[in-house]
Scaffold this motif. Structure first.
Motif, mmCIF file in Angstrom:
data_model
loop_
_atom_site.group_PDB
_atom_site.id
_atom_site.type_symbol
_atom_site.label_atom_id
_atom_site.label_comp_id
_atom_site.label_asym_id
_atom_site.label_seq_id
_atom_site.Cartn_x
_atom_site.Cartn_y
_atom_site.Cartn_z
ATOM 1 N N MET A 144 2.283 -5.493 11.895
ATOM 2 C CA MET A 144 2.625 -4.092 12.151
ATOM 3 C C MET A 144 1.483 -3.173 11.711
ATOM 4 O O MET A 144 1.218 -2.132 12.348
ATOM 5 C CB MET A 144 3.916 -3.706 11.422
ATOM 6 N N ALA A 148 -0.233 -0.709 14.034
ATOM 7 C CA ALA A 148 -0.217 0.709 13.676
ATOM 8 C C ALA A 148 -1.627 1.272 13.656
ATOM 9 O O ALA A 148 -1.883 2.401 14.096
ATOM 10 C CB ALA A 148 0.445 0.883 12.303
ATOM 11 N N ALA A 152 -2.874 4.108 15.937
ATOM 12 C CA ALA A 152 -3.417 5.325 15.322
ATOM 13 C C ALA A 152 -4.823 5.595 15.841
ATOM 14 O O ALA A 152 -5.205 6.741 16.050
ATOM 15 C CB ALA A 152 -3.426 5.181 13.806
ATOM 16 N N VAL A 170 -1.737 1.962 6.764
ATOM 17 C CA VAL A 170 -0.696 0.939 7.014
ATOM 18 C C VAL A 170 0.417 1.083 6.001
ATOM 19 O O VAL A 170 1.596 1.062 6.349
ATOM 20 C CB VAL A 170 -1.296 -0.492 6.966
ATOM 21 N N PHE A 173 2.536 4.117 6.782
ATOM 22 C CA PHE A 173 3.335 3.890 7.989
ATOM 23 C C PHE A 173 4.544 3.002 7.673
ATOM 24 O O PHE A 173 5.662 3.283 8.087
ATOM 25 C CB PHE A 173 2.457 3.257 9.086
#
Length: 183
Positions: A144, A148, A152, A170, A173
């Protein structure tokens, strides 16, 4: 006298014998023979007959005594047999009860071991599941995080190549996702 005449021989030289009056010589011989016969019977025959009679009585009474003795022995053997049978039944009941108790003990031991084994397997499964969960969570965070960062970078339009910046982004997030999932 006529009475005496009747017994006396008729006439003086009468040789005829009156059948009613016995001859004295025959009477003497008969008495001697009877005495000899009684002597022989009393001396030899009657004692022998008495011995046989006593032997027969002893045999009968001895047979009765032996039969009574055998009956008493049979009763004694029967009572011993009944006592042994009762003892054997008691022993069999005791052995059966012990076997049941042993079987119940073995059954309880097997159940306890099965429960312990089941609990051990469940605990090992839980530990393995927790380890796999942590491993999956780490992999998901990493994946993830990578997703992410890529997302981003596309949104922001700049490169997040710096590791420290990347890690901070990270973590931020993931914290937002966890707070959103907790609500």
């Amino acid at each position: 006298m006529a009475y005496l005449a009747f017994f006396a021989p008729e006439g003086e030289g009468a040789t005829e014998h009156n059948p009613i009056v016995p001859i004295w010589q025959e009477m003497l011989i008969g008495a001697v023979a009877f005495g000899v016969l009684c002597f022989i019977l009393m001396k030899f025959v009657f004692p022998r007959m008495n011995q046989m009679f006593e032997a027969r009585v002893d045999a009968i009474e001895g047979g009765i005594a032996r039969a009574e003795k055998a009956q008493a022995e049979a009763q004694q053997v029967l009572s011993q047999y009944k006592a042994q049978l009762a003892e054997a039944r008691t022993e069999a009941a005791r052995i059966r009860d012990e076997a049941r108790a042993d079987a119940e003990g073995i059954r309880q031991d097997v159940l306890a071991k099965a429960r312990e084994e089941s609990e051990r397997i469940v605990a090992a499964g839980k530990e393995q599941l927790a380890g796999e969960r942590q491993s999956i969570v780490r992999e998901l965070r990493l994946e993830m995080g990578t997703l992410a960062v890529n997302l981003a970078e596309r949104i922001v339009g700049e490169s997040l190549a710096d590791e420290a910046r990347r890690k901070g982004t990270v973590d931020r997030f993931l914290a937002e996702i966890e707070t959103a999932g907790a609500k």
